[in-house]
Scaffold this active site. Sequence first.
Site, mmCIF file in Angstrom:
data_model
loop_
_atom_site.group_PDB
_atom_site.id
_atom_site.type_symbol
_atom_site.label_atom_id
_atom_site.label_comp_id
_atom_site.label_asym_id
_atom_site.label_seq_id
_atom_site.Cartn_x
_atom_site.Cartn_y
_atom_site.Cartn_z
ATOM 1 N N ILE A 34 -69.883 45.671 64.683
ATOM 2 C CA ILE A 34 -70.194 46.242 63.283
ATOM 3 C C ILE A 34 -69.335 47.687 63.004
ATOM 4 C CG2 ILE A 34 -72.184 47.574 63.732
ATOM 5 C CD1 ILE A 34 -73.371 46.025 61.228
ATOM 6 N N VAL A 100 -77.476 49.071 73.230
ATOM 7 C CA VAL A 100 -78.408 47.844 72.882
ATOM 8 C C VAL A 100 -78.713 47.178 74.187
ATOM 9 C CG1 VAL A 100 -78.531 45.389 71.577
ATOM 10 C CG2 VAL A 100 -77.119 47.592 70.740
ATOM 11 N N HIS A 104 -73.926 42.957 76.846
ATOM 12 C CA HIS A 104 -72.646 42.754 75.932
ATOM 13 C C HIS A 104 -71.521 43.134 76.744
ATOM 14 C CE1 HIS A 104 -74.837 46.231 74.694
ATOM 15 N NE2 HIS A 104 -73.649 46.765 74.173
HETATM 16 P P1 AMP Z 1 -73.347 49.732 73.402
HETATM 17 O O1 AMP Z 1 -73.139 51.253 73.086
HETATM 18 O O2 AMP Z 1 -72.314 49.338 74.745
HETATM 19 O O3 AMP Z 1 -74.663 49.381 73.652
HETATM 20 O O4 AMP Z 1 -72.595 49.071 72.194
HETATM 21 C C1 AMP Z 1 -73.285 48.628 71.189
HETATM 22 C C2 AMP Z 1 -72.591 47.972 70.155
HETATM 23 O O5 AMP Z 1 -73.274 47.325 69.331
HETATM 24 C C3 AMP Z 1 -71.968 49.348 69.448
HETATM 25 O O6 AMP Z 1 -70.426 49.330 69.561
HETATM 26 C C4 AMP Z 1 -72.244 49.028 67.872
HETATM 27 O O7 AMP Z 1 -71.118 49.215 66.895
HETATM 28 C C5 AMP Z 1 -72.682 47.464 68.077
HETATM 29 N N1 AMP Z 1 -73.579 46.904 66.998
HETATM 30 C C6 AMP Z 1 -74.756 47.265 66.741
HETATM 31 N N2 AMP Z 1 -75.346 46.636 66.039
HETATM 32 C C7 AMP Z 1 -74.489 45.607 65.517
HETATM 33 C C8 AMP Z 1 -74.815 44.501 64.761
HETATM 34 N N3 AMP Z 1 -75.796 44.243 63.874
HETATM 35 N N4 AMP Z 1 -73.527 43.796 64.509
HETATM 36 C C9 AMP Z 1 -72.564 43.780 65.352
HETATM 37 N N5 AMP Z 1 -72.402 45.111 66.268
HETATM 38 C C10 AMP Z 1 -73.385 45.722 66.270
#
Ligand code: AMP
Length: 122
Positions: A34, A100, A104
């Site tokens: 996002i 998150v 991922h």
């Molecule tokens: P991390 O810091 O490695 O946990 O990365 C989490 C990633 O999730 C970040 O790059 C955010 O921009 C992405 N993110 C959070 N919410 C969403 C969403 N609803 N859709 C797509 N990406 C997201």
Amino acid sequence: MSYDDQNIFAKILRGEIPCDKVFEDDHCLAFNDISPQAPTHVLVIPKGPYVSFDDFHANATDAEIVGFVRGVGTVARMCGIADDGYRILSNIGTNGFQEVPHLHVHVVGGRHMGRMLSKPRD
Ligand code: AMP
């Protein structure tokens, strides 16, 4: 750390909130980040409830691991970044600055990515 099934990626997997889907198969779902940090910035997540790479390595089946790794490579090729090169990374836990709590892998490319790490500002 136990898995929190209310995390945002769990909700995406259940279809409770939308995502900009790039790829899906039995083992993984891939969607555009996002807040993209590069022309291509896709997140690939396993379908199983794994908090992080550490949890995944310890508890996933061989089939899940193979399926997920194949999914990451497939996504890079599908996005057209494999020939010029790209970066994959996964943040894990507090020191990894993981936001998150569902595993991922970030697949980023489409431009030169620079050095791998920089010193944190805070
Ligand atoms: P991390 O810091 O490695 O946990 O990365 C989490 C990633 O999730 C970040 O790059 C955010 O921009 C992405 N993110 C959070 N919410 C969403 C969403 N609803 N859709 C797509 N990406 C997201």
